[in-house]
Each structure stands twice: as structure tokens, then as C-alpha cells.
Design a protein around this motif. Structure first.
Motif, short mmCIF file in Angstrom:
data_model
loop_
_atom_site.label_atom_id
_atom_site.label_comp_id
_atom_site.label_asym_id
_atom_site.label_seq_id
_atom_site.Cartn_x
_atom_site.Cartn_y
_atom_site.Cartn_z
N LYS A 88 0.73 -1.06 -0.04
CA LYS A 88 0.07 0.11 0.16
C LYS A 88 0.88 1.20 0.10
N LYS A 89 2.12 1.15 0.56
CA LYS A 89 2.87 2.24 0.60
C LYS A 89 4.47 1.90 0.27
N ILE A 90 5.01 2.58 -0.37
CA ILE A 90 6.74 2.28 -0.85
C ILE A 90 7.14 3.61 -0.53
N HIS A 91 8.42 3.62 0.05
CA HIS A 91 9.11 4.72 0.15
C HIS A 91 10.68 4.64 -0.15
N LEU A 92 11.09 5.27 -0.94
CA LEU A 92 12.48 5.35 -1.51
C LEU A 92 13.09 6.47 -0.90
N GLU A 93 14.52 6.38 -0.20
CA GLU A 93 15.17 7.40 0.29
C GLU A 93 16.60 7.12 -0.20
N PHE A 94 17.07 8.20 -0.89
CA PHE A 94 18.28 8.31 -1.58
C PHE A 94 19.27 8.86 -0.60
N VAL A 95 20.47 8.05 -0.48
CA VAL A 95 21.48 8.56 0.29
C VAL A 95 22.78 8.74 -0.74
N VAL A 96 23.14 9.96 -1.08
CA VAL A 96 23.79 10.25 -2.16
C VAL A 96 25.15 11.00 -1.45
N THR A 97 26.08 10.20 -1.65
CA THR A 97 27.74 10.88 -1.01
C THR A 97 28.38 11.37 -2.18
N GLY A 98 29.23 12.53 -1.71
CA GLY A 98 30.17 13.05 -3.01
C GLY A 98 30.75 14.41 -2.28
N HIS A 99 31.44 14.94 -3.13
CA HIS A 99 32.33 16.00 -3.04
C HIS A 99 31.26 17.41 -3.60
N ASN A 100 31.02 18.24 -2.63
CA ASN A 100 30.16 19.31 -3.25
C ASN A 100 28.91 19.31 -3.91
N VAL A 101 28.38 18.21 -3.41
CA VAL A 101 27.23 17.74 -4.23
C VAL A 101 26.05 18.79 -3.77
N GLU A 102 25.31 19.52 -4.94
CA GLU A 102 24.45 20.40 -4.55
C GLU A 102 22.85 19.82 -4.21
N ASP A 103 22.42 20.42 -3.33
CA ASP A 103 20.87 19.87 -2.89
C ASP A 103 20.12 19.90 -4.18
N LYS A 104 20.00 21.31 -4.58
CA LYS A 104 19.27 21.40 -6.05
C LYS A 104 19.08 20.47 -7.09
N HIS A 105 20.34 20.05 -7.29
CA HIS A 105 20.63 19.04 -8.18
C HIS A 105 20.12 17.59 -7.80
N VAL A 106 20.18 17.06 -6.55
CA VAL A 106 19.67 15.95 -6.03
C VAL A 106 18.24 15.84 -5.96
N ASP A 107 17.70 17.16 -5.39
CA ASP A 107 16.22 17.27 -5.27
C ASP A 107 15.72 17.10 -6.69
N ARG A 108 16.26 17.76 -7.87
CA ARG A 108 15.71 17.68 -9.26
C ARG A 108 15.78 16.30 -9.86
N ALA A 109 17.09 15.64 -9.31
CA ALA A 109 17.19 14.23 -9.90
C ALA A 109 16.12 13.31 -9.30
N LYS A 111 13.07 14.01 -8.00
CA LYS A 111 11.76 14.49 -8.72
C LYS A 111 11.54 13.95 -10.07
N LEU A 112 12.80 14.11 -10.90
CA LEU A 112 12.57 13.64 -12.43
C LEU A 112 12.39 12.29 -12.56
N SER A 113 13.05 11.39 -11.61
CA SER A 113 12.97 9.96 -11.65
C SER A 113 11.64 9.74 -11.26
N ALA A 114 10.90 10.14 -10.17
CA ALA A 114 9.73 10.01 -9.60
C ALA A 114 8.72 10.44 -10.68
N ASP A 115 8.88 11.50 -11.34
CA ASP A 115 7.61 12.18 -11.91
C ASP A 115 7.77 11.80 -13.48
N LYS A 116 8.74 11.33 -13.65
CA LYS A 116 8.95 11.17 -15.38
C LYS A 116 9.67 9.76 -15.67
N TYR A 117 10.65 9.78 -15.27
CA TYR A 117 11.63 8.21 -15.78
C TYR A 117 11.47 6.99 -15.19
N CYS A 118 11.35 6.75 -14.00
CA CYS A 118 11.23 5.55 -13.53
C CYS A 118 9.93 4.77 -13.59
#
Length: 139
Positions: A88-109, A111-118
Motif C-alpha cells: 500500500k506504501k513504498i518509500h525510497l530514500e536516496f543517500v547520495v555521497t560526494g564532493h560538493n554535491v548540490e541539494d538542488k541537483h539531487v532534489d531535481r534528480a 523528482k525527475l525519476s519519480a515524476d517522469k523516468y522510473c
């Protein structure tokens, strides 16, 4: 254009254990016992959703030149209490590790996966409440 038809074969091994082979020749073992000697078909659904979404997220982050060194998708599913015990419910939490990874890029990625690509998530969302979150670990 790529062929849109995919195939698989599932063969009974013993007890409640089966081996599935994709049309491309990759094999995976399933176990209907709980717990069993391999992942259950329902666990495989969670793994498929997490894998599909992770491919999208990593691909999008690479295209934005984010310096990602690791990406993990922690998937949890909540099933109904009665047979056939669907999710009835599925939750996906992404844990992204990296150097200077910007929040706006992870948020967009995410959302795009959830809304369009997956494609797995898009298929599941017709009957399952899907949610997504992420956190960034700086190294």
C-alpha cells in the motif's frame, strides 16, 4: 528503435525456490518461503523500484557534473494485512555521497525519476502510495 518486448522464464527448483531468467540471459533466484534462502517476489518488487530509480538519479547527477562517489537507495514497503498482501506504501530514500554535491541537483534528480523516468515506479503508482526523500553526505 529498441524492441519494446521483454521476456523472462521462471523455473521451479525445489520446495518454494525458483530461478528466473531474463530474455537477456541474467538469472535471479526467488524463494516463496518466509524467510527463505533467496529474496521473495515482493522483495524483488522493492529492489526493482530502487534499482530503476537509482539508475535515473545517478544518470541525472552525472549529467549535471555532480561529484558523486556513492548512491544508495533504501526502500521500505508497507503491505496490507489481508491476502493478497499487496503493497500500500513504498518509500525510497536516496543517500547520495560526494564532493560538493548540490541539494538542488539531487532534489531535481529525485523528482525527475519519480515524476517522469522510473518506469517501475510509474507502473506501481497506479495502486501504491509512493514517496521519496534524500539526504546528502559530504566527503
Amino acid at each position: 528503435m529498441a524492441d519494446n518486448k521483454l521476456t523472462a522464464t521462471v523455473k521451479w527448483l525445489d520446495e518454494m525456490t525458483f530461478v528466473a531468467e531474463s530474455g537477456s540471459g541474467h538469472q535471479t533466484v526467488f524463494d516463496g518461503n518466509s524467510p527463505g534462502t533467496a529474496a521473495s517476489p515482493m522483495e524483488m518488487i522493492l529492489m526493482a523500484a530502487g534499482s530503476c530509480a537509482s539508475v535515473d538519479v545517478v544518470s541525472i547527477l552525472e549529467k549535471t557534473r555532480q561529484q558523486v562517489v556513492d548512491c544508495r537507495c533504501e526502500v521500505t514497503g508497507e503491505r496490507v494485512g489481508e491476502t493478497p498482501n499487496v503493497f500500500k506504501k513504498i518509500h525510497l530514500e536516496f543517500v547520495v555521497t560526494g564532493h560538493n554535491v548540490e541539494d538542488k541537483h539531487v532534489d531535481r534528480a529525485v523528482k525527475l525519476s519519480a515524476d517522469k523516468y522510473c518506469s517501475v515506479a510509474k507502473m506501481l503508482e497506479a495502486s501504491v502510495e509512493l514517496s521519496h526523500s534524500y539526504k546528502i553526505i559530504a566527503v
